[in-house]
Design a protein around this motif. Structure first.
Motif, PDB file in Angstrom:
ATOM      1  N   GLY A 216      18.245   7.115  45.524  1.00 34.17           N
ATOM      2  CA  GLY A 216      16.848   7.123  45.119  1.00 34.17           C
ATOM      3  C   GLY A 216      16.130   8.328  45.679  1.00 34.17           C
ATOM      4  O   GLY A 216      16.374   8.715  46.818  1.00 34.17           O
ATOM      5  N   THR A 217      15.281   8.925  44.852  1.00 32.47           N
ATOM      6  CA  THR A 217      14.381   9.981  45.324  1.00 32.47           C
ATOM      7  C   THR A 217      12.976   9.640  44.851  1.00 32.47           C
ATOM      8  O   THR A 217      12.793   8.974  43.828  1.00 32.47           O
ATOM      9  CB  THR A 217      14.769  11.380  44.809  1.00 32.47           C
ATOM     10  OG1 THR A 217      14.772  11.381  43.395  1.00 32.47           O
ATOM     11  CG2 THR A 217      16.122  11.814  45.339  1.00 32.47           C
ATOM     12  N   LEU A 218      12.008  10.084  45.593  1.00 31.58           N
ATOM     13  CA  LEU A 218      10.612   9.844  45.245  1.00 31.58           C
ATOM     14  C   LEU A 218      10.342  10.437  43.866  1.00 31.58           C
ATOM     15  O   LEU A 218      10.582  11.623  43.636  1.00 31.58           O
ATOM     16  CB  LEU A 218       9.719  10.474  46.315  1.00 31.58           C
ATOM     17  CG  LEU A 218       8.236  10.147  46.262  1.00 31.58           C
ATOM     18  CD1 LEU A 218       8.004   8.647  46.480  1.00 31.58           C
ATOM     19  CD2 LEU A 218       7.502  10.947  47.329  1.00 31.58           C
ATOM     20  N   SER A 219       9.862   9.614  42.950  1.00 30.54           N
ATOM     21  CA  SER A 219       9.734  10.053  41.554  1.00 30.54           C
ATOM     22  C   SER A 219       8.848  11.292  41.409  1.00 30.54           C
ATOM     23  O   SER A 219       9.122  12.143  40.569  1.00 30.54           O
ATOM     24  CB  SER A 219       9.215   8.910  40.672  1.00 30.54           C
ATOM     25  OG  SER A 219       7.955   8.461  41.114  1.00 30.54           O
ATOM     26  N   SER A 220       7.833  11.414  42.219  1.00 28.23           N
ATOM     27  CA  SER A 220       6.942  12.572  42.104  1.00 28.23           C
ATOM     28  C   SER A 220       7.598  13.872  42.554  1.00 28.23           C
ATOM     29  O   SER A 220       7.070  14.957  42.283  1.00 28.23           O
ATOM     30  CB  SER A 220       5.657  12.338  42.907  1.00 28.23           C
ATOM     31  OG  SER A 220       5.960  12.201  44.284  1.00 28.23           O
ATOM     32  N   LEU A 221       8.755  13.789  43.217  1.00 26.19           N
ATOM     33  CA  LEU A 221       9.439  14.985  43.707  1.00 26.19           C
ATOM     34  C   LEU A 221      10.798  15.205  43.039  1.00 26.19           C
ATOM     35  O   LEU A 221      11.546  16.087  43.459  1.00 26.19           O
ATOM     36  CB  LEU A 221       9.624  14.900  45.227  1.00 26.19           C
ATOM     37  CG  LEU A 221       8.339  14.897  46.053  1.00 26.19           C
ATOM     38  CD1 LEU A 221       8.662  14.734  47.531  1.00 26.19           C
ATOM     39  CD2 LEU A 221       7.525  16.151  45.805  1.00 26.19           C
ATOM     40  N   ARG A 222      11.126  14.426  42.020  1.00 29.43           N
ATOM     41  CA  ARG A 222      12.409  14.619  41.342  1.00 29.43           C
ATOM     42  C   ARG A 222      12.446  15.999  40.700  1.00 29.43           C
ATOM     43  O   ARG A 222      11.442  16.511  40.238  1.00 29.43           O
ATOM     44  CB  ARG A 222      12.633  13.522  40.304  1.00 29.43           C
ATOM     45  CG  ARG A 222      12.922  12.205  40.981  1.00 29.43           C
ATOM     46  CD  ARG A 222      13.313  11.102  40.038  1.00 29.43           C
ATOM     47  NE  ARG A 222      13.357   9.855  40.811  1.00 29.43           N
ATOM     48  CZ  ARG A 222      12.858   8.704  40.422  1.00 29.43           C
ATOM     49  NH1 ARG A 222      12.306   8.604  39.228  1.00 29.43           N
ATOM     50  NH2 ARG A 222      12.931   7.653  41.192  1.00 29.43           N
ATOM     51  N   GLY A 223      13.644  16.578  40.688  1.00 28.44           N
ATOM     52  CA  GLY A 223      13.812  17.912  40.126  1.00 28.44           C
ATOM     53  C   GLY A 223      13.531  19.029  41.112  1.00 28.44           C
ATOM     54  O   GLY A 223      13.513  20.196  40.735  1.00 28.44           O
ATOM     55  N   ARG A 224      13.349  18.692  42.383  1.00 27.38           N
ATOM     56  CA  ARG A 224      13.011  19.699  43.397  1.00 27.38           C
ATOM     57  C   ARG A 224      14.101  19.910  44.427  1.00 27.38           C
ATOM     58  O   ARG A 224      13.850  20.483  45.471  1.00 27.38           O
ATOM     59  CB  ARG A 224      11.692  19.325  44.061  1.00 27.38           C
ATOM     60  CG  ARG A 224      10.570  19.256  43.003  1.00 27.38           C
ATOM     61  CD  ARG A 224       9.240  19.079  43.585  1.00 27.38           C
ATOM     62  NE  ARG A 224       8.847  20.287  44.292  1.00 27.38           N
ATOM     63  CZ  ARG A 224       7.716  20.406  44.948  1.00 27.38           C
ATOM     64  NH1 ARG A 224       6.882  19.408  45.005  1.00 27.38           N
ATOM     65  NH2 ARG A 224       7.422  21.525  45.560  1.00 27.38           N
ATOM     66  N   GLY A 225      15.327  19.416  44.148  1.00 29.57           N
ATOM     67  CA  GLY A 225      16.446  19.700  45.027  1.00 29.57           C
ATOM     68  C   GLY A 225      16.760  18.636  46.062  1.00 29.57           C
ATOM     69  O   GLY A 225      17.727  18.790  46.815  1.00 29.57           O
ATOM     70  N   ILE A 226      15.977  17.582  46.127  1.00 31.98           N
ATOM     71  CA  ILE A 226      16.215  16.550  47.142  1.00 31.98           C
ATOM     72  C   ILE A 226      17.542  15.850  46.885  1.00 31.98           C
ATOM     73  O   ILE A 226      18.347  15.660  47.800  1.00 31.98           O
ATOM     74  CB  ILE A 226      15.042  15.556  47.177  1.00 31.98           C
ATOM     75  CG1 ILE A 226      13.789  16.282  47.659  1.00 31.98           C
ATOM     76  CG2 ILE A 226      15.365  14.347  48.060  1.00 31.98           C
ATOM     77  CD1 ILE A 226      12.497  15.567  47.391  1.00 31.98           C
ATOM     78  N   GLY A 227      17.796  15.465  45.641  1.00 37.49           N
ATOM     79  CA  GLY A 227      19.063  14.817  45.294  1.00 37.49           C
ATOM     80  C   GLY A 227      20.251  15.720  45.575  1.00 37.49           C
ATOM     81  O   GLY A 227      21.271  15.277  46.107  1.00 37.49           O
ATOM     82  N   GLU A 228      20.134  16.998  45.226  1.00 37.18           N
ATOM     83  CA  GLU A 228      21.229  17.935  45.493  1.00 37.18           C
ATOM     84  C   GLU A 228      21.502  18.048  46.987  1.00 37.18           C
ATOM     85  O   GLU A 228      22.655  18.106  47.412  1.00 37.18           O
ATOM     86  CB  GLU A 228      20.918  19.307  44.890  1.00 37.18           C
ATOM     87  CG  GLU A 228      21.019  19.301  43.379  1.00 37.18           C
ATOM     88  CD  GLU A 228      20.871  20.690  42.769  1.00 37.18           C
ATOM     89  OE1 GLU A 228      20.839  21.687  43.521  1.00 37.18           O
ATOM     90  OE2 GLU A 228      20.800  20.760  41.537  1.00 37.18           O
ATOM     91  N   THR A 229      20.448  18.068  47.788  1.00 35.79           N
ATOM     92  CA  THR A 229      20.617  18.143  49.233  1.00 35.79           C
ATOM     93  C   THR A 229      21.278  16.876  49.770  1.00 35.79           C
ATOM     94  O   THR A 229      22.186  16.951  50.611  1.00 35.79           O
ATOM     95  CB  THR A 229      19.257  18.389  49.922  1.00 35.79           C
ATOM     96  OG1 THR A 229      18.696  19.604  49.412  1.00 35.79           O
ATOM     97  CG2 THR A 229      19.404  18.495  51.420  1.00 35.79           C
TER      98      THR A 229
END
Length: 173
Positions: free
Chosen positions: A112-125
């Motif tokens: 899970g990643t914060l929906s407002s920050l998806r697409g900003r590299g958090i999942g990749e990290t």
């Protein structure tokens, strides 16, 4: 830096610029979750249409599950932090196996990643941390399942190199 904590620049869709157009060098840190992260983790798991229907409410069952996970050396609940806020999570399970000539597997769940920050590299990290940690713990294969309704997640996993090679089945007990 150990795989317990990993700091990487967080790429974002506007080339690393903040709202004023200035360079932003926010760092995403990944670490093992602590019990005080539990409410934020549950909020992340509920932060999409599917999760909103099945997650949240009383934290007691989550706390019991977290205690079982932290007592099992094969389980790690990880969180991603950005500016001190928990903004992502995943569970990494290390599974000994006889298949594939005894290859140890890493299973990733509960992403899970914060929906407002998806697409900003958090999942990749988060996934870079998970891949490094899985290798460090002897895994030769990483696998995950994803609900069929999560098309955006499937595209993300394919971007990371995952191949939709199997059909999964679940059954409530």
């Amino acid at each position: 830096m150990t795989t317990e904590e990993r700091q990487l620049p967080s790429p974002d869709s506007d080339g690393g610029r903040d709202a004023a157009g200035q360079g932003a060098e926010a760092e995403v840190t990944v670490r093992a979750a602590r019990i005080e992260d539990l409410e934020a983790i549950v909020d992340l798991l509920a932060d999409d249409p599917l999760g909103a229907r099945r997650e949240g409410g009383d934290l007691a069952p989550y706390a019991a599950a977290f205690a079982r996970m932290t007592a099992d050396p094969g389980q790690t609940q990880a969180v991603a932090e950005l500016s001190g806020q928990v903004v992502g999570t995943l569970q990494l399970s290390i599974i000994p196996s006889l298949t594939r000539r005894g290859t140890t597997r890493a299973q990733i769940e509960g992403v899970g990643t914060l929906s407002s920050l998806r697409g900003r590299g958090i999942g990749e990290t988060l996934f870079a941390w998970a891949f490094d940690e899985a290798r460090r713990r002897g895994a030769g294969l990483v696998q995950l399942t994803s609900d069929t309704s999560r098309g955006n997640a499937h595209r993300f996993y394919e971007h990371l190199g995952f191949v939709a090679s199997h059909t999964g089945f679940k059954r409530d007990l």
